[in-house]
Design a protein around this motif. Structure first.
Motif, PDB file in Angstrom:
ATOM      1  N   LEU A 135       0.880  -1.168  -0.129  1.00 23.77           N
ATOM      2  CA  LEU A 135       0.165  -0.203   0.089  1.00 23.77           C
ATOM      3  C   LEU A 135       0.829   1.387   0.198  1.00 23.77           C
ATOM      4  O   LEU A 135       1.545   1.672   0.873  1.00 23.77           O
ATOM      5  CB  LEU A 135      -0.802  -0.010   0.963  1.00 23.77           C
ATOM      6  CG  LEU A 135      -1.861  -1.222   1.124  1.00 23.77           C
ATOM      7  CD1 LEU A 135      -2.792  -0.980   2.459  1.00 23.77           C
ATOM      8  CD2 LEU A 135      -2.580  -1.524   0.188  1.00 23.77           C
ATOM      9  N   ASP A 136       1.011   1.741  -1.073  1.00 24.09           N
ATOM     10  CA  ASP A 136       1.963   2.890  -1.477  1.00 24.09           C
ATOM     11  C   ASP A 136       1.098   4.113  -1.148  1.00 24.09           C
ATOM     12  O   ASP A 136       0.106   4.526  -1.726  1.00 24.09           O
ATOM     13  CB  ASP A 136       2.505   3.015  -2.839  1.00 24.09           C
ATOM     14  CG  ASP A 136       3.608   3.821  -3.121  1.00 24.09           C
ATOM     15  OD1 ASP A 136       4.666   3.906  -2.318  1.00 24.09           O
ATOM     16  OD2 ASP A 136       3.652   4.489  -4.006  1.00 24.09           O
ATOM     17  N   ILE A 137       2.049   5.170  -0.658  1.00 25.50           N
ATOM     18  CA  ILE A 137       1.603   6.595  -0.204  1.00 25.50           C
ATOM     19  C   ILE A 137       2.761   7.448   0.001  1.00 25.50           C
ATOM     20  O   ILE A 137       3.694   6.936   0.585  1.00 25.50           O
ATOM     21  CB  ILE A 137       0.555   6.376   1.125  1.00 25.50           C
ATOM     22  CG1 ILE A 137      -0.210   7.753   1.209  1.00 25.50           C
ATOM     23  CG2 ILE A 137       1.311   6.141   2.324  1.00 25.50           C
ATOM     24  CD1 ILE A 137      -1.429   7.603   2.026  1.00 25.50           C
ATOM     25  N   ASP A 138       2.352   8.530  -0.293  1.00 26.38           N
ATOM     26  CA  ASP A 138       3.371   9.678   0.178  1.00 26.38           C
ATOM     27  C   ASP A 138       3.526   9.864   1.460  1.00 26.38           C
ATOM     28  O   ASP A 138       2.832   9.672   2.500  1.00 26.38           O
ATOM     29  CB  ASP A 138       2.969  11.057  -0.476  1.00 26.38           C
ATOM     30  CG  ASP A 138       3.568  12.281  -0.097  1.00 26.38           C
ATOM     31  OD1 ASP A 138       4.779  12.666  -0.757  1.00 26.38           O
ATOM     32  OD2 ASP A 138       3.409  12.947   0.913  1.00 26.38           O
ATOM     33  N   VAL A 139       5.034   9.908   2.004  1.00 24.30           N
ATOM     34  CA  VAL A 139       5.196   9.628   3.409  1.00 24.30           C
ATOM     35  C   VAL A 139       4.746  10.780   4.174  1.00 24.30           C
ATOM     36  O   VAL A 139       4.199  10.644   5.303  1.00 24.30           O
ATOM     37  CB  VAL A 139       6.900   9.413   3.461  1.00 24.30           C
ATOM     38  CG1 VAL A 139       7.277   8.161   2.830  1.00 24.30           C
ATOM     39  CG2 VAL A 139       7.546  10.814   2.905  1.00 24.30           C
ATOM     40  N   GLU A 140       4.601  11.873   3.485  1.00 23.01           N
ATOM     41  CA  GLU A 140       4.055  13.203   4.461  1.00 23.01           C
ATOM     42  C   GLU A 140       2.730  12.951   4.629  1.00 23.01           C
ATOM     43  O   GLU A 140       2.199  12.996   5.733  1.00 23.01           O
ATOM     44  CB  GLU A 140       4.390  14.342   3.712  1.00 23.01           C
ATOM     45  CG  GLU A 140       5.832  14.701   3.730  1.00 23.01           C
ATOM     46  CD  GLU A 140       6.111  16.336   3.167  1.00 23.01           C
ATOM     47  OE1 GLU A 140       5.940  17.257   3.972  1.00 23.01           O
ATOM     48  OE2 GLU A 140       6.434  16.068   1.786  1.00 23.01           O
ATOM     49  N   LEU A 141       1.781  12.652   3.686  1.00 24.82           N
ATOM     50  CA  LEU A 141       0.445  12.151   3.773  1.00 24.82           C
ATOM     51  C   LEU A 141       0.387  10.960   4.639  1.00 24.82           C
ATOM     52  O   LEU A 141      -0.460  11.225   5.513  1.00 24.82           O
ATOM     53  CB  LEU A 141      -0.271  11.986   2.546  1.00 24.82           C
ATOM     54  CG  LEU A 141      -1.575  11.464   2.516  1.00 24.82           C
ATOM     55  CD1 LEU A 141      -2.386  12.471   3.039  1.00 24.82           C
ATOM     56  CD2 LEU A 141      -2.091  11.361   1.051  1.00 24.82           C
ATOM     57  N   GLY A 142       0.860   9.863   4.760  1.00 28.38           N
ATOM     58  CA  GLY A 142       0.948   8.832   5.542  1.00 28.38           C
ATOM     59  C   GLY A 142       1.207   9.323   7.006  1.00 28.38           C
ATOM     60  O   GLY A 142       0.590   8.832   7.933  1.00 28.38           O
ATOM     61  N   LEU A 143       2.186   9.949   7.158  1.00 28.87           N
ATOM     62  CA  LEU A 143       2.638  10.342   8.806  1.00 28.87           C
ATOM     63  C   LEU A 143       1.416  11.303   9.194  1.00 28.87           C
ATOM     64  O   LEU A 143       1.101  11.330  10.299  1.00 28.87           O
ATOM     65  CB  LEU A 143       3.875  11.147   8.768  1.00 28.87           C
ATOM     66  CG  LEU A 143       5.127  10.168   8.458  1.00 28.87           C
ATOM     67  CD1 LEU A 143       6.293  10.868   8.297  1.00 28.87           C
ATOM     68  CD2 LEU A 143       5.169   9.150   9.538  1.00 28.87           C
TER      69      LEU A 143
END
Length: 213
Positions: A135-143
């Motif tokens: 499940l891939d996501i931009d790290v800033e959005l994920g955090l």
């Protein structure tokens, strides 16, 4: 008949735990014998190691110690829980597995990937997933998702943004190198779209229907 091992991987806040739990319930509803578990954890030994790894007071833990602790928890989980369930023909869904060590301690921390692969093989006895969802996501959005989720903010969550970016890049490299096992899904989509994508790929392997299909 050997069972089926499905793993979920991804950066922090990708929703992998939510999706792994959802898929476990979905498959149970279809009549499959399903075991949901997680890494690190899934056994009393593993849960104790999880608490140690996540605690902020251990901020000085070295990368090698971190890798060894993750693999210790993994070895206990595989031997005591995963292998016995697979041997009975069940479906195991694991929230993180050996690929996490390559992504976090390898790409993220900079440890040698081949050494980590050898350590993983020792910990798992060579047991590899049949299917892995990234499940891939931009790290800033994920955090950001992690912060507002209400879940505990762990020692690893608190690492610098560059670390989390390396982890994500590591996952992408692992998936690209082994496309027969990995399925990459955009985790920034609405939940329903992520669920549909998961079922689309599963139907070819477990003959599962896709809602609306």
């Amino acid at each position: 008949m050997r069972g089926f091992l499905i793993t979920f991987e991804g950066p922090e806040g990708s929703g992998k735990t939510t999706m792994a739990r959802w898929l476990s319930g979905f498959l149970q509803g279809k009549g499959y014998r399903v075991l949901f578990t997680r890494e690190p954890g899934g056994t009393p030994v593993g849960e104790a190691i999880r608490a140690l790894l996540h605690a902020h007071e251990h901020a000085d833990m070295t990368a090698r110690v971190e890798a060894l602790l993750f693999c210790a928890a993994r070895a206990q989980l595989v031997e005591r829980v995963i292998r016995p369930f697979l041997a009975e023909g069940g479906v195991v869904i694991c929230d993180r597995y050996a690929d996490s060590t390559l992504a976090y301690q390898g790409y993220g921390r900079g440890l040698d990937l081949e050494e980590l692969r050898r350590l993983n093989r020792f910990a798992t006895g060579g047991l590899e997933p049949d299917l892995t969802f990234l499940l891939d996501i931009d790290v800033e959005l994920g955090l950001t998702r992690r912060r507002i989720s209400g879940d505990a903010w762990t020692r690893l969550d608190a690492l610098e943004l560059s670390f989390h970016r390396r982890v994500r890049e590591g996952y992408q490299a692992l998936a690209a190198a082994e496309p027969a096992r990995w399925v990459v899904i955009d985790a920034s989509q609405p939940i329903e779209a992520v669920q549909t994508a998961i079922l689309h790929h599963l139907q070819h392997r477990l003959s599962l229907p896709v809602p609306g299909g």
